[in-house]
Design a protein around this motif. Sequence first.
Motif, PDB file in Angstrom:
ATOM      1  N   VAL A 107      14.831   2.974  -1.803  1.00  0.00           N
ATOM      2  CA  VAL A 107      14.332   1.650  -2.197  1.00  0.00           C
ATOM      3  C   VAL A 107      13.075   1.878  -3.017  1.00  0.00           C
ATOM      4  CG1 VAL A 107      13.531  -0.607  -1.424  1.00  0.00           C
ATOM      5  CG2 VAL A 107      15.226   0.639  -0.065  1.00  0.00           C
ATOM      6  N   GLY A 108      13.112   1.458  -4.292  1.00  0.00           N
ATOM      7  CA  GLY A 108      11.953   1.613  -5.156  1.00  0.00           C
ATOM      8  C   GLY A 108      10.874   0.623  -4.752  1.00  0.00           C
ATOM      9  N   ILE A 109       9.807   1.114  -4.145  1.00  0.00           N
ATOM     10  CA  ILE A 109       8.734   0.241  -3.651  1.00  0.00           C
ATOM     11  C   ILE A 109       7.589   0.216  -4.661  1.00  0.00           C
ATOM     12  CG2 ILE A 109       7.090  -0.178  -1.789  1.00  0.00           C
ATOM     13  CD1 ILE A 109       9.950  -0.497  -0.891  1.00  0.00           C
ATOM     14  N   SER A 110       7.479  -0.883  -5.396  1.00  0.00           N
ATOM     15  CA  SER A 110       6.375  -1.025  -6.343  1.00  0.00           C
ATOM     16  C   SER A 110       5.120  -1.506  -5.626  1.00  0.00           C
ATOM     17  CB  SER A 110       6.752  -2.031  -7.434  1.00  0.00           C
ATOM     18  OG  SER A 110       6.868  -3.341  -6.876  1.00  0.00           O
ATOM     19  N   GLY A 111       5.337  -2.168  -4.494  1.00  0.00           N
ATOM     20  CA  GLY A 111       4.224  -2.757  -3.759  1.00  0.00           C
ATOM     21  C   GLY A 111       4.122  -4.248  -3.981  1.00  0.00           C
ATOM     22  N   GLY A 112       5.022  -4.784  -4.824  1.00  0.00           N
ATOM     23  CA  GLY A 112       5.047  -6.218  -5.085  1.00  0.00           C
ATOM     24  C   GLY A 112       5.916  -6.950  -4.079  1.00  0.00           C
ATOM     25  N   LYS A 113       5.934  -8.256  -4.177  1.00  0.00           N
ATOM     26  CA  LYS A 113       6.689  -9.107  -3.250  1.00  0.00           C
ATOM     27  C   LYS A 113       8.181  -8.806  -3.290  1.00  0.00           C
ATOM     28  CE  LYS A 113       7.351 -12.839  -6.602  1.00  0.00           C
ATOM     29  NZ  LYS A 113       7.284 -11.901  -7.739  1.00  0.00           N
ATOM     30  N   ASP A 114       8.710  -8.509  -4.483  1.00  0.00           N
ATOM     31  CA  ASP A 114      10.155  -8.299  -4.643  1.00  0.00           C
ATOM     32  C   ASP A 114      10.630  -7.041  -3.925  1.00  0.00           C
ATOM     33  OD1 ASP A 114       9.937 -10.501  -6.368  1.00  0.00           O
ATOM     34  OD2 ASP A 114       9.670  -9.210  -8.113  1.00  0.00           O
ATOM     35  N   SER A 115       9.907  -5.934  -4.121  1.00  0.00           N
ATOM     36  CA  SER A 115      10.348  -4.672  -3.529  1.00  0.00           C
ATOM     37  C   SER A 115      10.213  -4.683  -2.012  1.00  0.00           C
ATOM     38  CB  SER A 115       9.573  -3.497  -4.124  1.00  0.00           C
ATOM     39  OG  SER A 115       8.191  -3.584  -3.842  1.00  0.00           O
ATOM     40  N   VAL A 143      -1.780   6.474 -11.185  1.00  0.00           N
ATOM     41  CA  VAL A 143      -3.169   6.490 -10.733  1.00  0.00           C
ATOM     42  C   VAL A 143      -4.067   5.615 -11.601  1.00  0.00           C
ATOM     43  CG1 VAL A 143      -2.999   8.749  -9.647  1.00  0.00           C
ATOM     44  CG2 VAL A 143      -3.561   8.612 -12.076  1.00  0.00           C
ATOM     45  N   GLU A 144      -3.661   5.378 -12.863  1.00  0.00           N
ATOM     46  CA  GLU A 144      -4.490   4.557 -13.756  1.00  0.00           C
ATOM     47  C   GLU A 144      -4.549   3.097 -13.317  1.00  0.00           C
ATOM     48  OE1 GLU A 144      -2.650   7.964 -15.788  1.00  0.00           O
ATOM     49  OE2 GLU A 144      -1.820   6.213 -14.777  1.00  0.00           O
ATOM     50  N   GLU A 145      -3.537   2.642 -12.613  1.00  0.00           N
ATOM     51  CA  GLU A 145      -3.485   1.246 -12.205  1.00  0.00           C
ATOM     52  C   GLU A 145      -4.403   0.955 -11.024  1.00  0.00           C
ATOM     53  OE1 GLU A 145       0.477  -0.099 -11.526  1.00  0.00           O
ATOM     54  OE2 GLU A 145       1.159   0.390 -13.546  1.00  0.00           O
ATOM     55  N   GLY A 146      -4.922   1.996 -10.418  1.00  0.00           N
ATOM     56  CA  GLY A 146      -5.789   1.786  -9.261  1.00  0.00           C
ATOM     57  C   GLY A 146      -4.979   1.283  -8.079  1.00  0.00           C
ATOM     58  N   GLY A 147      -5.638   0.637  -7.152  1.00  0.00           N
ATOM     59  CA  GLY A 147      -4.938   0.099  -5.990  1.00  0.00           C
ATOM     60  C   GLY A 147      -4.754   1.141  -4.908  1.00  0.00           C
ATOM     61  N   ASN A 148      -4.672   0.683  -3.713  1.00  0.00           N
ATOM     62  CA  ASN A 148      -4.505   1.576  -2.558  1.00  0.00           C
ATOM     63  C   ASN A 148      -3.178   1.247  -1.887  1.00  0.00           C
ATOM     64  OD1 ASN A 148      -4.639   2.970  -0.141  1.00  0.00           O
ATOM     65  ND2 ASN A 148      -6.823   2.586   0.141  1.00  0.00           N
ATOM     66  N   TYR A 149      -2.304   2.239  -1.792  1.00  0.00           N
ATOM     67  CA  TYR A 149      -0.986   1.995  -1.208  1.00  0.00           C
ATOM     68  C   TYR A 149      -0.973   2.192   0.310  1.00  0.00           C
ATOM     69  CZ  TYR A 149      -1.007   7.057  -1.985  1.00  0.00           C
ATOM     70  OH  TYR A 149      -1.358   8.384  -2.021  1.00  0.00           O
ATOM     71  N   GLY A 150      -2.165   2.331   0.910  1.00  0.00           N
ATOM     72  CA  GLY A 150      -2.249   2.567   2.350  1.00  0.00           C
ATOM     73  C   GLY A 150      -1.595   1.485   3.183  1.00  0.00           C
ATOM     74  N   GLU A 151      -1.801   0.218   2.795  1.00  0.00           N
ATOM     75  CA  GLU A 151      -1.224  -0.894   3.560  1.00  0.00           C
ATOM     76  C   GLU A 151       0.296  -0.900   3.472  1.00  0.00           C
ATOM     77  OE1 GLU A 151      -2.798  -4.744   2.966  1.00  0.00           O
ATOM     78  OE2 GLU A 151      -4.864  -4.177   3.393  1.00  0.00           O
ATOM     79  N   HIS A 271      -2.101  -4.950  -5.343  1.00  0.00           N
ATOM     80  CA  HIS A 271      -2.626  -5.531  -6.576  1.00  0.00           C
ATOM     81  C   HIS A 271      -2.358  -4.606  -7.754  1.00  0.00           C
ATOM     82  CE1 HIS A 271      -5.154  -7.814  -9.270  1.00  0.00           C
ATOM     83  NE2 HIS A 271      -5.899  -6.749  -9.521  1.00  0.00           N
ATOM     84  N   ASN A 272      -1.886  -5.179  -8.856  1.00  0.00           N
ATOM     85  CA  ASN A 272      -1.539  -4.400 -10.044  1.00  0.00           C
ATOM     86  C   ASN A 272      -2.537  -4.702 -11.162  1.00  0.00           C
ATOM     87  OD1 ASN A 272      -0.380  -3.068 -12.185  1.00  0.00           O
ATOM     88  ND2 ASN A 272       1.665  -3.923 -11.903  1.00  0.00           N
ATOM     89  N   ASP A 273      -3.203  -3.669 -11.667  1.00  0.00           N
ATOM     90  CA  ASP A 273      -4.191  -3.858 -12.726  1.00  0.00           C
ATOM     91  C   ASP A 273      -3.615  -3.661 -14.130  1.00  0.00           C
ATOM     92  OD1 ASP A 273      -6.273  -4.390 -10.954  1.00  0.00           O
ATOM     93  OD2 ASP A 273      -6.740  -2.258 -10.699  1.00  0.00           O
ATOM     94  N   CYS A 274      -2.308  -3.589 -14.239  1.00  0.00           N
ATOM     95  CA  CYS A 274      -1.695  -3.373 -15.556  1.00  0.00           C
ATOM     96  C   CYS A 274      -2.006  -4.558 -16.484  1.00  0.00           C
ATOM     97  CB  CYS A 274      -0.178  -3.216 -15.414  1.00  0.00           C
ATOM     98  SG  CYS A 274       0.663  -3.040 -17.005  1.00  0.00           S
ATOM     99  N   PRO A 275      -2.577  -4.308 -17.679  1.00  0.00           N
ATOM    100  CA  PRO A 275      -2.953  -5.400 -18.585  1.00  0.00           C
ATOM    101  C   PRO A 275      -1.772  -6.155 -19.179  1.00  0.00           C
ATOM    102  CG  PRO A 275      -3.206  -3.270 -19.670  1.00  0.00           C
ATOM    103  CD  PRO A 275      -2.930  -2.986 -18.220  1.00  0.00           C
TER     104      PRO A 275
END
Length: 314
Positions: A107-115, A143-151, A271-275
């Motif tokens: 399962v591709g987990i992006s960290g968003g609501k959909d995944s 790594v450029e997008e930042g964010g912590n995947y710990g949660e 949270h995704n920091d992609c512009p």
Amino acid sequence: MLKIDKIMDLNGYIFQNYSFEVLEDKVKVVNTKEEIVIEINYKSHKIVKLLDKIYKLTELRVTLSQIDEREILTFIQDKGFEKTLWSPIGKAMCDYKMIEDGDRVAVGISGGKDSLTVLNALIRIKKISEIDFEIFPIHIHPVEEGGNYGEIKEYCKKMGLELQVIETSIGESILTNKELKNPCFMCARVRRGLLYKEMKLQNINKLVLGHHKDDIVETFLLNVFYQGNMGVMKPAYDSEEYGLKVIRPLAYVEEKEIIKYAKKLNLPILHNDCPYETSDNSKRLKVKKLIEELSKDSPNIRSVMLNSIKNLFV
């Protein structure tokens, strides 16, 4: 939100006008302002329902770091999503024979609501069906997008799964390359390639992605408007190059229902920091707004459009 390891950790906690006393088989909730004591009986294997009652009574949202195996399904299913989420997911999976015995499913987990929603859907299918398959959540982390995947990692652990994380610096070359006309497409393609390689190493034969009905309709219109073709995002297809199958169980689910579900379960969204996600120049965002405007006169327009292109999924 209060995170605890076990229900006894709530003992002595004070929230606004409420204090809590946890006994072996009941929780006493004391409203210190109105001097009212409410007792809630519970069983050790039904803590999820207990926390739901506490939330409705006090508005204190409590989450467990680990859910009893017997309660995971109760937590995932919740109430009010049978028609809008579980039924269309089941239909899509049946229509395209997405999961079979013996499958090893990434399962591709992006960290968003959909995944995270589609991960829950897979866990639910595994628990309620007689299909024997394995689930491997994998997160590609630029790594450029930042964010912590710990949660997200903690959430997967709570669901009885281990999140595999692959850190990469793909964003650097993509974001700085001004010649790229479609950086989002290239970013997705590179991430997918990393997933495919990892799946091959682990002998995983299917990849689950969180694309939903809105994504499919928007992608079709993007191809028609800007590429001059009728390319579609299929609910299921075979990748002959990598020898695996890609499936999208949320293909019949509208995004608004996923948003409701994610909020109700308080899923840990990364949270995704992609512009490019919120850029006013985003073609996808323009198409999304167009569909939203059309839906004011035709509420079922997404379903109508999806039905009109189903013959292209073959």
